[in-house]
Write a protein that holds these residues in place. Sequence first.
Motif, PDB file in Angstrom:
ATOM      1  N   SER A 199       0.827  -1.207   0.000  1.00  0.00           N
ATOM      2  CA  SER A 199       0.000   0.000   0.000  1.00  0.00           C
ATOM      3  C   SER A 199       0.864   1.261   0.000  1.00  0.00           C
ATOM      4  O   SER A 199       0.602   2.211  -0.751  1.00  0.00           O
ATOM      5  CB  SER A 199      -0.923  -0.001   1.221  1.00  0.00           C
ATOM      6  OG  SER A 199      -1.611   1.213   1.340  1.00  0.00           O
ATOM      7  N   LEU A 200       1.917   1.276   0.822  1.00  0.00           N
ATOM      8  CA  LEU A 200       2.814   2.435   0.877  1.00  0.00           C
ATOM      9  C   LEU A 200       3.578   2.604  -0.436  1.00  0.00           C
ATOM     10  O   LEU A 200       3.797   3.735  -0.888  1.00  0.00           O
ATOM     11  CB  LEU A 200       3.781   2.308   2.047  1.00  0.00           C
ATOM     12  CG  LEU A 200       3.156   2.466   3.437  1.00  0.00           C
ATOM     13  CD1 LEU A 200       4.179   2.120   4.524  1.00  0.00           C
ATOM     14  CD2 LEU A 200       2.612   3.860   3.637  1.00  0.00           C
ATOM     15  N   ALA A 201       3.973   1.510  -1.063  1.00  0.00           N
ATOM     16  CA  ALA A 201       4.670   1.591  -2.350  1.00  0.00           C
ATOM     17  C   ALA A 201       3.748   2.195  -3.409  1.00  0.00           C
ATOM     18  O   ALA A 201       4.179   3.034  -4.215  1.00  0.00           O
ATOM     19  CB  ALA A 201       5.153   0.208  -2.783  1.00  0.00           C
ATOM     20  N   GLU A 202       2.481   1.793  -3.421  1.00  0.00           N
ATOM     21  CA  GLU A 202       1.521   2.355  -4.377  1.00  0.00           C
ATOM     22  C   GLU A 202       1.291   3.843  -4.111  1.00  0.00           C
ATOM     23  O   GLU A 202       1.220   4.636  -5.048  1.00  0.00           O
ATOM     24  CB  GLU A 202       0.204   1.585  -4.315  1.00  0.00           C
ATOM     25  CG  GLU A 202       0.301   0.183  -4.895  1.00  0.00           C
ATOM     26  CD  GLU A 202      -0.928  -0.675  -4.627  1.00  0.00           C
ATOM     27  OE1 GLU A 202      -1.905  -0.169  -4.016  1.00  0.00           O
ATOM     28  OE2 GLU A 202      -0.906  -1.851  -5.023  1.00  0.00           O
ATOM     29  N   LYS A 203       1.170   4.216  -2.838  1.00  0.00           N
ATOM     30  CA  LYS A 203       0.999   5.632  -2.491  1.00  0.00           C
ATOM     31  C   LYS A 203       2.222   6.441  -2.901  1.00  0.00           C
ATOM     32  O   LYS A 203       2.090   7.548  -3.423  1.00  0.00           O
ATOM     33  CB  LYS A 203       0.749   5.804  -0.990  1.00  0.00           C
ATOM     34  CG  LYS A 203      -0.628   5.426  -0.555  1.00  0.00           C
ATOM     35  CD  LYS A 203      -0.807   5.653   0.942  1.00  0.00           C
ATOM     36  CE  LYS A 203      -2.192   5.254   1.388  1.00  0.00           C
ATOM     37  NZ  LYS A 203      -2.373   5.465   2.835  1.00  0.00           N
ATOM     38  N   ASN A 204       3.403   5.883  -2.654  1.00  0.00           N
ATOM     39  CA  ASN A 204       4.642   6.563  -3.025  1.00  0.00           C
ATOM     40  C   ASN A 204       4.705   6.772  -4.537  1.00  0.00           C
ATOM     41  O   ASN A 204       5.054   7.853  -5.007  1.00  0.00           O
ATOM     42  CB  ASN A 204       5.851   5.766  -2.535  1.00  0.00           C
ATOM     43  CG  ASN A 204       7.150   6.490  -2.768  1.00  0.00           C
ATOM     44  OD1 ASN A 204       7.283   7.658  -2.426  1.00  0.00           O
ATOM     45  ND2 ASN A 204       8.102   5.812  -3.372  1.00  0.00           N
ATOM     46  N   GLU A 205       4.390   5.741  -5.309  1.00  0.00           N
ATOM     47  CA  GLU A 205       4.398   5.860  -6.764  1.00  0.00           C
ATOM     48  C   GLU A 205       3.390   6.910  -7.227  1.00  0.00           C
ATOM     49  O   GLU A 205       3.685   7.732  -8.100  1.00  0.00           O
ATOM     50  CB  GLU A 205       4.079   4.516  -7.412  1.00  0.00           C
ATOM     51  CG  GLU A 205       4.156   4.553  -8.917  1.00  0.00           C
ATOM     52  CD  GLU A 205       3.922   3.194  -9.560  1.00  0.00           C
ATOM     53  OE1 GLU A 205       3.739   3.174 -10.783  1.00  0.00           O
ATOM     54  OE2 GLU A 205       3.917   2.176  -8.847  1.00  0.00           O
ATOM     55  N   ASP A 206       2.212   6.915  -6.602  1.00  0.00           N
ATOM     56  CA  ASP A 206       1.198   7.909  -6.950  1.00  0.00           C
ATOM     57  C   ASP A 206       1.689   9.322  -6.647  1.00  0.00           C
ATOM     58  O   ASP A 206       1.529  10.238  -7.459  1.00  0.00           O
ATOM     59  CB  ASP A 206      -0.098   7.618  -6.189  1.00  0.00           C
ATOM     60  CG  ASP A 206      -1.242   8.505  -6.630  1.00  0.00           C
ATOM     61  OD1 ASP A 206      -1.446   8.636  -7.863  1.00  0.00           O
ATOM     62  OD2 ASP A 206      -1.927   9.071  -5.756  1.00  0.00           O
ATOM     63  N   LEU A 207       2.326   9.509  -5.489  1.00  0.00           N
ATOM     64  CA  LEU A 207       2.852  10.833  -5.126  1.00  0.00           C
ATOM     65  C   LEU A 207       3.967  11.259  -6.078  1.00  0.00           C
ATOM     66  O   LEU A 207       4.040  12.433  -6.463  1.00  0.00           O
ATOM     67  CB  LEU A 207       3.356  10.834  -3.687  1.00  0.00           C
ATOM     68  CG  LEU A 207       2.271  10.796  -2.605  1.00  0.00           C
ATOM     69  CD1 LEU A 207       2.898  10.581  -1.230  1.00  0.00           C
ATOM     70  CD2 LEU A 207       1.437  12.063  -2.630  1.00  0.00           C
ATOM     71  N   GLU A 208       4.841  10.329  -6.466  1.00  0.00           N
ATOM     72  CA  GLU A 208       5.907  10.662  -7.418  1.00  0.00           C
ATOM     73  C   GLU A 208       5.303  11.078  -8.759  1.00  0.00           C
ATOM     74  O   GLU A 208       5.757  12.041  -9.377  1.00  0.00           O
ATOM     75  CB  GLU A 208       6.846   9.477  -7.608  1.00  0.00           C
ATOM     76  CG  GLU A 208       7.795   9.272  -6.452  1.00  0.00           C
ATOM     77  CD  GLU A 208       8.727   8.090  -6.661  1.00  0.00           C
ATOM     78  OE1 GLU A 208       8.660   7.431  -7.716  1.00  0.00           O
ATOM     79  OE2 GLU A 208       9.537   7.828  -5.755  1.00  0.00           O
ATOM     80  N   ASN A 209       4.297  10.349  -9.213  1.00  0.00           N
ATOM     81  CA  ASN A 209       3.654  10.694 -10.481  1.00  0.00           C
ATOM     82  C   ASN A 209       2.973  12.054 -10.399  1.00  0.00           C
ATOM     83  O   ASN A 209       3.045  12.848 -11.342  1.00  0.00           O
ATOM     84  CB  ASN A 209       2.652   9.616 -10.895  1.00  0.00           C
ATOM     85  CG  ASN A 209       3.318   8.332 -11.313  1.00  0.00           C
ATOM     86  OD1 ASN A 209       4.486   8.334 -11.706  1.00  0.00           O
ATOM     87  ND2 ASN A 209       2.609   7.236 -11.218  1.00  0.00           N
TER      88      ASN A 209
END
Length: 188
Positions: free
Chosen positions: A35-45
């Motif tokens: 979940s944190l990896a997906e949130k991190n990727e979303d924030l980077e995008n």
Amino acid sequence: MKGRLTTAESRISDTEDITAQLSATITELETKVQSLAEKNEDLENLSRRSNVQLIGLPENAEGTDAETFLEKWLPEVHGAEHFPTPVMIERAHRIGPANSTSPAQFPRPLVIKFLNFRDKVRVTKATGIKDKVMSVNRQVRLNQMLQSRGIQYGLQFPAKLCITYGGKPITFQTSQDASPAPTGAGGN
């Protein structure tokens, strides 16, 4: 022997209970990490959403303050009518090492991060309307123009342009290689 066997069975049972608890904890932690990896990727995008690459702007055209230069230059080259409010740039910088052998021939791309996404949209729309954007007798392009035409691109050091068009990769070593072929020369 019987006492030792009972003790061993008890210890094995306790170890199995602890292992089951640890398995549940590991599963829970794996879910959280995903979940944190997906949130991190979303924030980077989202943080890159307001970025655009400017390709072909001559080296040092922006001087020592790239943000101020671009805030003035973009409306000048695209026409002030497209910019009812000033363009606000948060950050701008060249990418890659400086090419000391031929910086005039192969300027490094300039990454522009707009303060808000609307400014990026206005600039990319204005670029799409205009046939050519020129600076110091050089054509300047935004990476979105290539993407909108279905062209994948990349710059490889030192100054190779690699594109994939129609599923076929093409690499240009020099600007002459990338220039259109003269009529009747059999170029594609």
